[in-house]
Structure formats: C-alpha cells, structure tokens
Design a protein around this motif. Structure first.
Motif, PDB file in Angstrom:
ATOM      1  N   PRO A 117      -2.618  -2.152 -11.806  1.00  0.00           N
ATOM      2  CA  PRO A 117      -2.794  -0.880 -12.545  1.00  0.00           C
ATOM      3  C   PRO A 117      -1.503  -0.318 -13.124  1.00  0.00           C
ATOM      4  CG  PRO A 117      -4.027  -0.825 -10.486  1.00  0.00           C
ATOM      5  CD  PRO A 117      -3.196  -2.066 -10.451  1.00  0.00           C
ATOM      6  N   LEU A 118      -0.358  -0.647 -12.512  1.00  0.00           N
ATOM      7  CA  LEU A 118       0.909  -0.101 -12.981  1.00  0.00           C
ATOM      8  C   LEU A 118       1.657  -1.048 -13.921  1.00  0.00           C
ATOM      9  CD1 LEU A 118       2.217   1.678  -9.748  1.00  0.00           C
ATOM     10  CD2 LEU A 118       0.833   2.600 -11.615  1.00  0.00           C
ATOM     11  N   ASP A 119       1.012  -2.123 -14.336  1.00  0.00           N
ATOM     12  CA  ASP A 119       1.597  -2.990 -15.365  1.00  0.00           C
ATOM     13  C   ASP A 119       1.577  -2.266 -16.703  1.00  0.00           C
ATOM     14  OD1 ASP A 119       2.100  -5.073 -13.648  1.00  0.00           O
ATOM     15  OD2 ASP A 119       0.225  -6.134 -14.086  1.00  0.00           O
ATOM     16  N   PHE A 120       2.529  -2.597 -17.568  1.00  0.00           N
ATOM     17  CA  PHE A 120       2.570  -2.000 -18.896  1.00  0.00           C
ATOM     18  C   PHE A 120       1.601  -2.726 -19.831  1.00  0.00           C
ATOM     19  CE2 PHE A 120       6.790  -0.675 -17.339  1.00  0.00           C
ATOM     20  CZ  PHE A 120       6.703   0.693 -17.598  1.00  0.00           C
ATOM     21  N   VAL A 121       0.863  -1.933 -20.604  1.00  0.00           N
ATOM     22  CA  VAL A 121      -0.118  -2.490 -21.539  1.00  0.00           C
ATOM     23  C   VAL A 121       0.542  -3.461 -22.517  1.00  0.00           C
ATOM     24  CG1 VAL A 121      -1.635  -1.905 -23.471  1.00  0.00           C
ATOM     25  CG2 VAL A 121      -1.721  -0.567 -21.358  1.00  0.00           C
ATOM     26  N   GLU A 122       1.732  -3.103 -22.992  1.00  0.00           N
ATOM     27  CA  GLU A 122       2.427  -3.950 -23.962  1.00  0.00           C
ATOM     28  C   GLU A 122       2.717  -5.327 -23.383  1.00  0.00           C
ATOM     29  OE1 GLU A 122       3.565   0.365 -24.710  1.00  0.00           O
ATOM     30  OE2 GLU A 122       3.217  -0.956 -22.992  1.00  0.00           O
ATOM     31  N   GLU A 123       3.033  -5.403 -22.100  1.00  0.00           N
ATOM     32  CA  GLU A 123       3.307  -6.689 -21.462  1.00  0.00           C
ATOM     33  C   GLU A 123       2.014  -7.466 -21.205  1.00  0.00           C
ATOM     34  OE1 GLU A 123       5.514  -5.618 -18.002  1.00  0.00           O
ATOM     35  OE2 GLU A 123       7.320  -5.085 -19.124  1.00  0.00           O
ATOM     36  N   VAL A 124       0.949  -6.729 -20.892  1.00  0.00           N
ATOM     37  CA  VAL A 124      -0.349  -7.374 -20.657  1.00  0.00           C
ATOM     38  C   VAL A 124      -0.865  -8.017 -21.949  1.00  0.00           C
ATOM     39  CG1 VAL A 124      -2.775  -6.917 -20.116  1.00  0.00           C
ATOM     40  CG2 VAL A 124      -0.965  -5.920 -18.710  1.00  0.00           C
ATOM     41  N   ALA A 125      -0.554  -7.414 -23.086  1.00  0.00           N
ATOM     42  CA  ALA A 125      -0.987  -7.977 -24.367  1.00  0.00           C
ATOM     43  C   ALA A 125      -0.467  -9.400 -24.538  1.00  0.00           C
ATOM     44  CB  ALA A 125      -0.515  -7.091 -25.515  1.00  0.00           C
ATOM     45  N   SER A 126       0.745  -9.656 -24.073  1.00  0.00           N
ATOM     46  CA  SER A 126       1.309 -11.005 -24.199  1.00  0.00           C
ATOM     47  C   SER A 126       0.579 -11.997 -23.299  1.00  0.00           C
ATOM     48  CB  SER A 126       2.805 -10.985 -23.866  1.00  0.00           C
ATOM     49  OG  SER A 126       3.024 -10.674 -22.501  1.00  0.00           O
ATOM     50  N   ILE A 127       0.019 -11.523 -22.175  1.00  0.00           N
ATOM     51  CA  ILE A 127      -0.759 -12.405 -21.299  1.00  0.00           C
ATOM     52  C   ILE A 127      -2.038 -12.843 -22.015  1.00  0.00           C
ATOM     53  CG2 ILE A 127      -1.988 -12.598 -19.105  1.00  0.00           C
ATOM     54  CD1 ILE A 127      -0.057 -10.578 -17.922  1.00  0.00           C
ATOM     55  N   PHE A 128      -2.710 -11.887 -22.656  1.00  0.00           N
ATOM     56  CA  PHE A 128      -3.909 -12.227 -23.418  1.00  0.00           C
ATOM     57  C   PHE A 128      -3.591 -13.294 -24.468  1.00  0.00           C
ATOM     58  CE2 PHE A 128      -5.728  -8.294 -21.752  1.00  0.00           C
ATOM     59  CZ  PHE A 128      -7.074  -8.607 -21.659  1.00  0.00           C
ATOM     60  N   TYR A 129      -2.462 -13.118 -25.147  1.00  0.00           N
ATOM     61  CA  TYR A 129      -2.090 -14.045 -26.216  1.00  0.00           C
ATOM     62  C   TYR A 129      -1.684 -15.409 -25.666  1.00  0.00           C
ATOM     63  CZ  TYR A 129       0.417 -16.086 -30.151  1.00  0.00           C
ATOM     64  OH  TYR A 129       0.853 -16.934 -31.136  1.00  0.00           O
ATOM     65  N   ASP A 130      -0.801 -15.401 -24.674  1.00  0.00           N
ATOM     66  CA  ASP A 130      -0.274 -16.666 -24.149  1.00  0.00           C
ATOM     67  C   ASP A 130      -1.333 -17.491 -23.437  1.00  0.00           C
ATOM     68  OD1 ASP A 130       2.233 -16.002 -25.105  1.00  0.00           O
ATOM     69  OD2 ASP A 130       2.926 -15.149 -23.206  1.00  0.00           O
ATOM     70  N   GLN A 131      -2.211 -16.821 -22.692  1.00  0.00           N
ATOM     71  CA  GLN A 131      -3.206 -17.533 -21.893  1.00  0.00           C
ATOM     72  C   GLN A 131      -4.520 -17.767 -22.640  1.00  0.00           C
ATOM     73  OE1 GLN A 131      -2.439 -18.830 -18.939  1.00  0.00           O
ATOM     74  NE2 GLN A 131      -0.382 -17.920 -19.038  1.00  0.00           N
ATOM     75  N   GLU A 132      -4.658 -17.111 -23.805  1.00  0.00           N
ATOM     76  CA  GLU A 132      -5.874 -17.248 -24.627  1.00  0.00           C
ATOM     77  C   GLU A 132      -7.128 -16.922 -23.820  1.00  0.00           C
ATOM     78  OE1 GLU A 132      -5.902 -21.083 -26.440  1.00  0.00           O
ATOM     79  OE2 GLU A 132      -4.098 -20.710 -27.622  1.00  0.00           O
ATOM     80  N   ILE A 133      -7.091 -15.759 -23.173  1.00  0.00           N
ATOM     81  CA  ILE A 133      -8.218 -15.313 -22.369  1.00  0.00           C
ATOM     82  C   ILE A 133      -8.774 -14.024 -22.947  1.00  0.00           C
ATOM     83  CG2 ILE A 133      -7.538 -16.435 -20.231  1.00  0.00           C
ATOM     84  CD1 ILE A 133      -6.100 -13.966 -19.402  1.00  0.00           C
ATOM     85  N   ALA A 134      -9.972 -13.652 -22.513  1.00  0.00           N
ATOM     86  CA  ALA A 134     -10.663 -12.508 -23.102  1.00  0.00           C
ATOM     87  C   ALA A 134     -10.759 -11.312 -22.166  1.00  0.00           C
ATOM     88  CB  ALA A 134     -12.068 -12.914 -23.557  1.00  0.00           C
ATOM     89  N   CYS A 135     -10.406 -11.478 -20.889  1.00  0.00           N
ATOM     90  CA  CYS A 135     -10.420 -10.345 -19.972  1.00  0.00           C
ATOM     91  C   CYS A 135      -9.486 -10.603 -18.797  1.00  0.00           C
ATOM     92  CB  CYS A 135     -11.834 -10.026 -19.497  1.00  0.00           C
ATOM     93  SG  CYS A 135     -12.338 -10.919 -18.033  1.00  0.00           S
TER      94      CYS A 135
END
Length: 214
Positions: free
Chosen positions: A87-105
């Motif tokens: 919950p305390l992760d930054f949204v901007e950093e999480v966006a890179s996880i979506f991109y790098d891992q090619e996942i949807a949730c």
C-alpha cells in the motif's frame, strides 16, 4: 501518490479448492477480470484471469464438450507465484512494474495479507489525473537547460500572470542531456499571452507552435 490511495479495497477472492465453475460465475456477475486466490489466512497463493478461466472452459461450439472440467479446482489453472505490491509503494514506480512485467493487475499485500488490488485501468485513470488532462486546460511545452533551479524559474512566469498550474511533467530532450522539456498543464484556454512571456524570458516554447497543426 501512494498505492493505498488508488487501490480497490473490496476484493473478490477464492480459495484454491474452489472450482473453475465458481470462478466463471464470479467473472460473469462482476465487472472484474482477475480473481486473487488466497488461503485460509488470506495470504495470496495465486491469481486467475478471465483468460485462464476461458481457456479451461469447454467450448460452447463443441458437441463433445466435457463440462466436468469446470469442476476442477481453481489451483489447477492459477498463476503462481504472484507479483504483489505494498500500500505504501509509489504509483509512479508501480507503473513500471505493469510495463516491465506486461501484466494487467497487481494484488496489494500488507503483512502477508491481501488488502487490495490495482488494475491497469486504475493505473491509466490515475496517470490521467496526475497529468491534469481530466480538467479543462491548455498545455505548454518549454525547452530549458538541464540545470538546477530551472523549474521554479519558469514556473514563476506563470505566477506573474496568476495562472494556476494543474500539473508539471519533465521529459528528456531527444538525446541531448544538456536540455529537458517542461510540460505544463495550465488552467486557461488561451495560452498565447503566457507563451509570449516565456519566450521573452529567453526560453523556447515547443508547444503551442503556430506553425504546426494540432
């Protein structure tokens, strides 16, 4: 912005021994595409997507379909291990996880317990808010030297005209590290006066460009 500010806290989940038929019914009755799989302690052990359920379901076109497949337990098709966020992760950093891992949730976990979920749609909506494109505004792109203190220097020009800045983004300028691009989203429908002020201050305005068609 933190994950806890955008995550959905009411998460529909299933236990590993639930059937594929149960997952199929949930996906039909709710506007979701992913179901976290948790154990008795609400610890995430897997995740199932609508595609997983669809691939495991018998074809409606086949007369030889074996509907007993739907009674198989969900742990036979779930993905594990699961990439999770806090919950305390930054949204901007999480966006890179979506991109790098090619996942949807991404399930949100705190103290090993499932506490929420963030989808790619949630991320897209959040980025729209962060960029200020959801409000009536104009955009100005300014090429500036890549040096300390340049952002407040340019922002002061907007302040002199009492123009509210909805958002600011910083981009690299092509392959030239001596410059960067400041993108201001401002709450005025006529950016031309402030454009002139910025140019008079010695900066190059890339947009709006009167020589280009938007």
């Amino acid at each position: 912005m933190l994950v806890e500010e955008i995550m959905k806290k009411e998460v529909i989940s299933l236990h590993p021994n639930a059937t594929i038929a149960e997952a199929h019914q949930i996906l039909q009755n709710h506007p979701i595409r992913h179901i976290p799989i948790v154990n008795a302690d609400n610890e995430i052990v897997g995740i199932v997507s609508d595609r997983d359920v669809r691939d495991a379901s018998p074809s409606i076109l086949s007369k030889q379909a074996n509907h007993s497949e739907l009674e198989h337990s969900i742990d036979t098709i779930m993905t594990t291990p699961v990439i999770t966020i806090h919950p305390l992760d930054f949204v901007e950093e999480v966006a890179s996880i979506f991109y790098d891992q090619e996942i949807a949730c991404l399930p949100v976990v705190q103290k090993n317990k499932l506490v929420g979920i963030v989808t790619e749609k949630d991320m897209l909506y959040t980025l729209i808010q962060l960029t200020g494109t959801h409000v009536q505004s104009s955009q100005i792109e300014v090429k500036v030297p890549n040096k300390a203190g340049i952002l407040p220097e340019v922002a002061a020009i907007f302040g002199n005209r009492k123009i509210n800045i909805a958002s600011v983004l910083v981009y690299p300028y092509k392959n030239d590290k001596t410059y960067k691009i400041l993108v201001f989203r401002i709450q005025t429908m006529n950016p031309l006066p402030i454009k002139e002020d910025i140019e008079q201050a010695g900066f190059e305005v890339l947009w709006p460009n009167m020589g280009m068609t938007p």
